[in-house]
Scaffold this active site. Sequence first.
Site, PDB file in Angstrom:
ATOM      1  CG  ASN B  73      -0.261   0.739   2.360  1.00  0.00           C
ATOM      2  OD1 ASN B  73      -0.446   1.931   2.469  1.00  0.00           O
ATOM      3  ND2 ASN B  73       0.212  -0.137   3.565  1.00  0.00           N
ATOM      4  N   GLY B  76      -0.764   6.785   1.538  1.00  0.00           N
ATOM      5  CA  GLY B  76      -0.106   8.305   1.736  1.00  0.00           C
ATOM      6  C   GLY B  76      -0.836   8.953   2.889  1.00  0.00           C
ATOM      7  CG  LEU B  77       0.585   8.907   6.426  1.00  0.00           C
ATOM      8  CD1 LEU B  77       2.060   9.491   6.723  1.00  0.00           C
ATOM      9  CD2 LEU B  77       0.252   8.077   7.528  1.00  0.00           C
ATOM     10  CG  ASN B 133       3.256   6.248  11.489  1.00  0.00           C
ATOM     11  OD1 ASN B 133       4.276   5.539  11.268  1.00  0.00           O
ATOM     12  ND2 ASN B 133       1.990   6.340  10.717  1.00  0.00           N
ATOM     13  CB  CYS B 136       4.323   6.344   7.045  1.00  0.00           C
ATOM     14  SG  CYS B 136       3.376   6.197   5.437  1.00  0.00           S
ATOM     15  CG  ASN B 199       4.729   1.453   9.764  1.00  0.00           C
ATOM     16  OD1 ASN B 199       3.970   0.905   8.703  1.00  0.00           O
ATOM     17  ND2 ASN B 199       4.463   2.596  10.062  1.00  0.00           N
ATOM     18  N   GLY B 225       1.048  -8.013   5.775  1.00  0.00           N
ATOM     19  CA  GLY B 225       0.464  -9.303   5.555  1.00  0.00           C
ATOM     20  C   GLY B 225       1.050 -10.480   5.900  1.00  0.00           C
ATOM     21  N   GLY B 252       1.463  -9.345   9.944  1.00  0.00           N
ATOM     22  CA  GLY B 252       1.054 -10.295   9.309  1.00  0.00           C
ATOM     23  C   GLY B 252       0.196 -11.574  10.232  1.00  0.00           C
TER      24      GLY B 252
END
Lengths: 242, 313
Positions: B73, B76-77, B133, B136, B199, B225, B252
């Site tokens: 993914n 983009g926050l 966070n 990212c 993350n 995942g 995951g």
Amino acid sequence: MSGDLPSAARIISIAEENTRVKTFVLDAETQAQPGQFAMVWLPGVDEKPFSLVDDHPLTFTIARVGLFTRQVHALHVGDRLWWRGPFGRGFEIRETDGVHLLIGGGYGAAPLVFLARRLRAAGQRVVAIIGAKTKTELLLETRFAAMGCTVIVATEDGSAGVRGLATDVAWNVAQQETVAAVYACGPEGMLSAVELLCTGRHLPGQVSREGYMRCGLGVCGSCHYGPWLVCRDGPVFATNSE
Amino acid sequence: MRTTSPDLRVDLCRVRLPNPLVLASGILGTSAQLLERVARCGAGAVTTKSCGPVPRTGHPNPTVIDWGHGLINAVGLPNPGVEAEVEIIAVARELLAPLGVPLIASIFADTVAGFAAVAERISAARPDLIEINISCPNVAAELGRPFALDAVSAAQVTAAVRAATELPIIVKLSPNVTDIVAIARAVEGAGADAIAAINTLGPGMVIDVESGRPILANRVGGVSGPAIRPIAVRCVYDICTAVNVPVVGIGGVSCGRDAVEMLMAGATAVGVGSAVYRGGPEVFGRIRDELAEWMSAHGYTSLSDFRGIAHER
């Protein structure tokens, strides 16, 4: 295993439905419920959700409303589109006595074509009310007629068919006919009116909602509608589920 | 023979969770009602989607793809900005209070001072915990290199947030570093009350071979995942050997067995994110029940009976 990556498909035909809307038939097929959607991608441009108008062959009806759909409209037969899906929950068909009442407002007629085809294939009676602001925005009404549906056209300005809202016509039909179920797709205001109709006449109803979708996979939360995700719990919702 | 059901409750930084499963940030945390639904489905805590100083629309589509062994993914926050987020948190708190499910507010910013400002503002809405966070992996072009990639900057952010709020703070780390233990030690030293790891991995890339273009509009994105679980378990294991603060193990986890594995690596709580793709919000109840069944079958009555046992031999 390559998951659910977008697949490329060639456009095998393009039909102009009205001045802003074209139907694209692809050389691809899938198995879908009417009301389900797919994410349509043009590499380097964007990816957006569209209701399936048929699954065999895969068919989308796309209105020109922004940058992405302008680029899709510029495509020709033989060009490629990419898609992944089908996603979401579509219309549940219950075969019963009485007529199935389909109410489509504006672009909302598109998924109802797919639904009408399935209902007619199952030998069901279908009344399709196709509404638009004005005659030039009417969509797909001849397709419903060609399938043997009873079609009632309604325009807000009276330029075609009955003058007034599709949902007002629906109240009249519900008084004259035994309605088995109501299925609707269109702007939010129309869907609220359909919910009132279903509550008022004690009719089982299903409405297809729009959401601001990103992932289409039920993870990003972008298309939240109350506690629901339009992409996963919908886009079709029972009228009594809220 | 009658057996009592095992006790799944856990304390994370003095906050009581009914079970160790935490909705990971970035998944479904966009509205108060959605957070409530996830709590009702069985999550032990829920995390809001990361919020920054100002509204962001995020990246164009495609943003999330199922590549076959998990997701990739670059959303983009996207977020409504801290002012609007405060309202969401206030409503979410009221909806969650009767359920006894705590709320974690996730925040990000592009500067150290920005983190402190968002933390201060969000604290007024009284979430139970704040997640920082700093990891990212798909916004580097706009926000710069993630702070989690460097022990000094990770500690600077942690210290700035520590000074800006009284609430317990969880620092979410990136696996995309040569030595995650050094980063974990640095944020613990700077005042982190807990560490979340990991993350998403990468960034990675998936190319459409028909068009010859990367599928994600951002070209690269974070990998999550089932495919990343062994890496997440190793990171949690290593971090737990090096720090004394609790660790939220993420990466995951999609069934009770996976949660057990993360707890055995030493995690105090277990994040669940990408599993929502296959299992829907209901996946929380399923993992919780599978965890309880596994504990009963093995004669464990509380999570502390087996937490961290992978370290013992």
